[in-house]
Scaffold this motif. Structure first.
Motif, PDB file in Angstrom:
ATOM      1  N   LEU A   1      12.253 -14.968  51.550  1.00 35.07           N
ATOM      2  CA  LEU A   1      12.162 -13.859  50.596  1.00 35.07           C
ATOM      3  C   LEU A   1      10.781 -13.216  50.579  1.00 35.07           C
ATOM      4  CD1 LEU A   1      14.388 -15.293  47.746  1.00 35.07           C
ATOM      5  CD2 LEU A   1      14.916 -13.357  49.256  1.00 35.07           C
ATOM      6  N   LYS A   2       9.758 -13.917  51.037  1.00 36.80           N
ATOM      7  CA  LYS A   2       8.433 -13.293  51.171  1.00 36.80           C
ATOM      8  C   LYS A   2       8.484 -12.169  52.201  1.00 36.80           C
ATOM      9  CE  LYS A   2       5.655 -17.256  49.875  1.00 36.80           C
ATOM     10  NZ  LYS A   2       4.831 -18.356  50.357  1.00 36.80           N
ATOM     11  N   PHE A   3       9.324 -12.340  53.217  1.00 33.86           N
ATOM     12  CA  PHE A   3       9.429 -11.361  54.291  1.00 33.86           C
ATOM     13  C   PHE A   3      10.528 -10.326  54.044  1.00 33.86           C
ATOM     14  CE2 PHE A   3       7.575 -15.157  56.163  1.00 33.86           C
ATOM     15  CZ  PHE A   3       6.437 -14.628  56.748  1.00 33.86           C
ATOM     16  N   ASP A   4      11.499 -10.680  53.242  1.00 32.02           N
ATOM     17  CA  ASP A   4      12.645  -9.791  53.004  1.00 32.02           C
ATOM     18  C   ASP A   4      13.127  -9.995  51.568  1.00 32.02           C
ATOM     19  OD1 ASP A   4      14.799  -8.109  53.223  1.00 32.02           O
ATOM     20  OD2 ASP A   4      15.842  -9.275  54.769  1.00 32.02           O
ATOM     21  N   LYS A   5      12.432  -9.385  50.621  1.00 32.95           N
ATOM     22  CA  LYS A   5      12.704  -9.576  49.189  1.00 32.95           C
ATOM     23  C   LYS A   5      14.064  -9.049  48.753  1.00 32.95           C
ATOM     24  CE  LYS A   5       8.040  -9.420  47.331  1.00 32.95           C
ATOM     25  NZ  LYS A   5       7.025  -9.138  48.271  1.00 32.95           N
ATOM     26  N   ARG A   6      14.624  -8.116  49.525  1.00 34.31           N
ATOM     27  CA  ARG A   6      15.835  -7.423  49.095  1.00 34.31           C
ATOM     28  C   ARG A   6      17.073  -7.831  49.897  1.00 34.31           C
ATOM     29  NH1 ARG A   6      15.569  -3.593  45.702  1.00 34.31           N
ATOM     30  NH2 ARG A   6      17.223  -2.371  46.645  1.00 34.31           N
ATOM     31  N   ASN A   7      17.055  -9.023  50.446  1.00 33.71           N
ATOM     32  CA  ASN A   7      18.199  -9.491  51.223  1.00 33.71           C
ATOM     33  C   ASN A   7      19.202 -10.149  50.263  1.00 33.71           C
ATOM     34  OD1 ASN A   7      19.983 -11.070  52.822  1.00 33.71           O
ATOM     35  ND2 ASN A   7      18.519 -10.957  54.515  1.00 33.71           N
ATOM     36  N   SER A   8      20.257  -9.415  49.938  1.00 29.70           N
ATOM     37  CA  SER A   8      21.220  -9.908  48.934  1.00 29.70           C
ATOM     38  C   SER A   8      21.910 -11.189  49.390  1.00 29.70           C
ATOM     39  CB  SER A   8      22.252  -8.836  48.598  1.00 29.70           C
ATOM     40  OG  SER A   8      23.041  -8.495  49.723  1.00 29.70           O
ATOM     41  N   ARG A   9      22.119 -11.342  50.683  1.00 29.90           N
ATOM     42  CA  ARG A   9      22.793 -12.550  51.186  1.00 29.90           C
ATOM     43  C   ARG A   9      21.914 -13.784  51.025  1.00 29.90           C
ATOM     44  NH1 ARG A   9      28.055 -11.356  53.125  1.00 29.90           N
ATOM     45  NH2 ARG A   9      28.295  -9.260  52.309  1.00 29.90           N
ATOM     46  N   VAL A  10      20.627 -13.635  51.286  1.00 27.39           N
ATOM     47  CA  VAL A  10      19.701 -14.760  51.106  1.00 27.39           C
ATOM     48  C   VAL A  10      19.614 -15.103  49.617  1.00 27.39           C
ATOM     49  CG1 VAL A  10      17.285 -15.512  51.304  1.00 27.39           C
ATOM     50  CG2 VAL A  10      18.392 -14.324  53.211  1.00 27.39           C
ATOM     51  N   LEU A  11      19.511 -14.075  48.774  1.00 25.01           N
ATOM     52  CA  LEU A  11      19.442 -14.312  47.327  1.00 25.01           C
ATOM     53  C   LEU A  11      20.718 -14.984  46.827  1.00 25.01           C
ATOM     54  CD1 LEU A  11      17.724 -10.962  46.414  1.00 25.01           C
ATOM     55  CD2 LEU A  11      16.797 -13.226  45.877  1.00 25.01           C
ATOM     56  N   GLN A  12      21.869 -14.554  47.351  1.00 21.52           N
ATOM     57  CA  GLN A  12      23.138 -15.176  46.962  1.00 21.52           C
ATOM     58  C   GLN A  12      23.166 -16.639  47.391  1.00 21.52           C
ATOM     59  OE1 GLN A  12      26.663 -13.342  48.619  1.00 21.52           O
ATOM     60  NE2 GLN A  12      27.914 -15.113  48.149  1.00 21.52           N
ATOM     61  N   ALA A  13      22.769 -16.912  48.617  1.00 19.22           N
ATOM     62  CA  ALA A  13      22.765 -18.305  49.107  1.00 19.22           C
ATOM     63  C   ALA A  13      21.809 -19.164  48.281  1.00 19.22           C
ATOM     64  CB  ALA A  13      22.376 -18.336  50.584  1.00 19.22           C
ATOM     65  N   TYR A  14      20.666 -18.602  47.928  1.00 13.81           N
ATOM     66  CA  TYR A  14      19.678 -19.310  47.105  1.00 13.81           C
ATOM     67  C   TYR A  14      20.282 -19.603  45.733  1.00 13.81           C
ATOM     68  CZ  TYR A  14      14.861 -20.088  45.257  1.00 13.81           C
ATOM     69  OH  TYR A  14      13.719 -20.587  44.699  1.00 13.81           O
ATOM     70  N   ALA A  15      20.946 -18.612  45.155  1.00 11.01           N
ATOM     71  CA  ALA A  15      21.591 -18.810  43.847  1.00 11.01           C
ATOM     72  C   ALA A  15      22.650 -19.899  43.927  1.00 11.01           C
ATOM     73  CB  ALA A  15      22.208 -17.493  43.360  1.00 11.01           C
ATOM     74  N   LEU A  16      23.462 -19.869  44.976  1.00  9.78           N
ATOM     75  CA  LEU A  16      24.505 -20.886  45.132  1.00  9.78           C
ATOM     76  C   LEU A  16      23.897 -22.274  45.285  1.00  9.78           C
ATOM     77  CD1 LEU A  16      27.011 -18.945  47.385  1.00  9.78           C
ATOM     78  CD2 LEU A  16      27.363 -19.690  45.010  1.00  9.78           C
ATOM     79  N   MET A  17      22.785 -22.365  46.030  1.00  8.21           N
ATOM     80  CA  MET A  17      22.109 -23.659  46.148  1.00  8.21           C
ATOM     81  C   MET A  17      21.666 -24.139  44.765  1.00  8.21           C
ATOM     82  SD  MET A  17      18.521 -25.189  47.267  1.00  8.21           S
ATOM     83  CE  MET A  17      17.820 -24.162  46.069  1.00  8.21           C
ATOM     84  N   GLU A  18      21.117 -23.222  43.981  1.00 13.29           N
ATOM     85  CA  GLU A  18      20.636 -23.576  42.644  1.00 13.29           C
ATOM     86  C   GLU A  18      21.794 -24.061  41.762  1.00 13.29           C
ATOM     87  OE1 GLU A  18      17.665 -24.421  40.133  1.00 13.29           O
ATOM     88  OE2 GLU A  18      17.270 -23.505  42.080  1.00 13.29           O
ATOM     89  N   THR A  19      22.996 -23.505  41.946  1.00 12.60           N
ATOM     90  CA  THR A  19      24.147 -23.924  41.136  1.00 12.60           C
ATOM     91  C   THR A  19      24.613 -25.329  41.500  1.00 12.60           C
ATOM     92  OG1 THR A  19      25.906 -23.069  42.601  1.00 12.60           O
ATOM     93  CG2 THR A  19      24.985 -21.529  40.978  1.00 12.60           C
ATOM     94  N   LYS A  20      24.337 -25.759  42.720  1.00 12.14           N
ATOM     95  CA  LYS A  20      24.790 -27.076  43.183  1.00 12.14           C
ATOM     96  C   LYS A  20      23.720 -28.154  43.045  1.00 12.14           C
ATOM     97  CE  LYS A  20      28.061 -25.094  46.492  1.00 12.14           C
ATOM     98  NZ  LYS A  20      28.641 -24.322  45.455  1.00 12.14           N
ATOM     99  N   ARG A  21      22.507 -27.752  42.863  1.00 15.18           N
ATOM    100  CA  ARG A  21      21.375 -28.673  42.769  1.00 15.18           C
ATOM    101  C   ARG A  21      21.525 -29.563  41.531  1.00 15.18           C
ATOM    102  NH1 ARG A  21      15.423 -26.538  43.948  1.00 15.18           N
ATOM    103  NH2 ARG A  21      14.275 -28.367  43.300  1.00 15.18           N
ATOM    104  N   PRO A  22      21.350 -30.867  41.665  1.00  9.67           N
ATOM    105  CA  PRO A  22      21.528 -31.765  40.509  1.00  9.67           C
ATOM    106  C   PRO A  22      20.669 -31.385  39.290  1.00  9.67           C
ATOM    107  CG  PRO A  22      21.350 -33.043  42.523  1.00  9.67           C
ATOM    108  CD  PRO A  22      21.059 -31.611  42.893  1.00  9.67           C
ATOM    109  N   ASP A  23      19.450 -30.923  39.547  1.00 10.24           N
ATOM    110  CA  ASP A  23      18.589 -30.520  38.433  1.00 10.24           C
ATOM    111  C   ASP A  23      18.498 -28.992  38.339  1.00 10.24           C
ATOM    112  OD1 ASP A  23      17.134 -30.090  40.733  1.00 10.24           O
ATOM    113  OD2 ASP A  23      15.229 -30.763  39.896  1.00 10.24           O
ATOM    114  N   GLY A  24      19.547 -28.324  38.842  1.00 10.61           N
ATOM    115  CA  GLY A  24      19.556 -26.864  38.876  1.00 10.61           C
ATOM    116  C   GLY A  24      19.514 -26.245  37.485  1.00 10.61           C
ATOM    117  N   ASP A  25      18.976 -25.052  37.433  1.00 14.88           N
ATOM    118  CA  ASP A  25      18.799 -24.319  36.188  1.00 14.88           C
ATOM    119  C   ASP A  25      19.722 -23.108  36.211  1.00 14.88           C
ATOM    120  OD1 ASP A  25      17.922 -22.744  34.083  1.00 14.88           O
ATOM    121  OD2 ASP A  25      15.799 -22.923  34.571  1.00 14.88           O
ATOM    122  N   SER A  26      20.664 -23.037  35.279  1.00 15.43           N
ATOM    123  CA  SER A  26      21.618 -21.932  35.273  1.00 15.43           C
ATOM    124  C   SER A  26      20.914 -20.590  35.102  1.00 15.43           C
ATOM    125  CB  SER A  26      22.683 -22.125  34.191  1.00 15.43           C
ATOM    126  OG  SER A  26      22.099 -22.170  32.913  1.00 15.43           O
TER     127      SER A  26
END
Length: 118
Positions: A17-42
């Motif tokens: 994201l430092k190189f491509d702040k507006r990549n919706s697919r990367v942001l979506q994948a990051y969000a999905l990772m956060e939803t699955k992370r044991p200590d994830g923050d909604s």
């Protein structure tokens, strides 16, 4: 060791994201990772989904993933709103329609589910 894997994944997403702040697919994948992370923050996951939609407000996949997540959190009305907006923006994104039909089958009525495509 497992926590280290989550942290490393987060670092990878942040680096991309430092190189491509507006990549919706990367942001979506990051969000999905956060939803699955044991200590994830909604709130963190929702913020990432919002950033993804801001980056690409026409990305049906982001609308679908975001809606499924908020439905899982129990916010059915917000999920409906996201699915409605997504289908208005991307009428051909079949997974959005499918997700909306399943949502109404589970949380609405049969007539709501049948009326989705109308």
């Amino acid at each position: 060791a497992n926590q280290e894997n989550w942290d490393e994944a987060q670092e990878c997403f942040e680096t991309v994201l430092k190189f491509d702040k507006r990549n919706s697919r990367v942001l979506q994948a990051y969000a999905l990772m956060e939803t699955k992370r044991p200590d994830g923050d909604s709130r963190e996951a929702i913020g990432l989904f919002e950033r993804a939609l801001k980056a690409n407000p026409r990305d049906g996949g982001v609308f679908q993933a975001y809606a499924l997540y908020v439905a899982k959190l129990g916010d059915i009305e917000s999920a409906r709103g996201l699915l409605r907006r997504g289908t208005e923006i991307d009428k051909r994104h079949a997974p959005l329609w499918q997700a909306w039909g399943v949502l109404e089958t589970r949380h609405g009525t049969a007539s709501d589910a049948r009326g989705i495509s109308a």
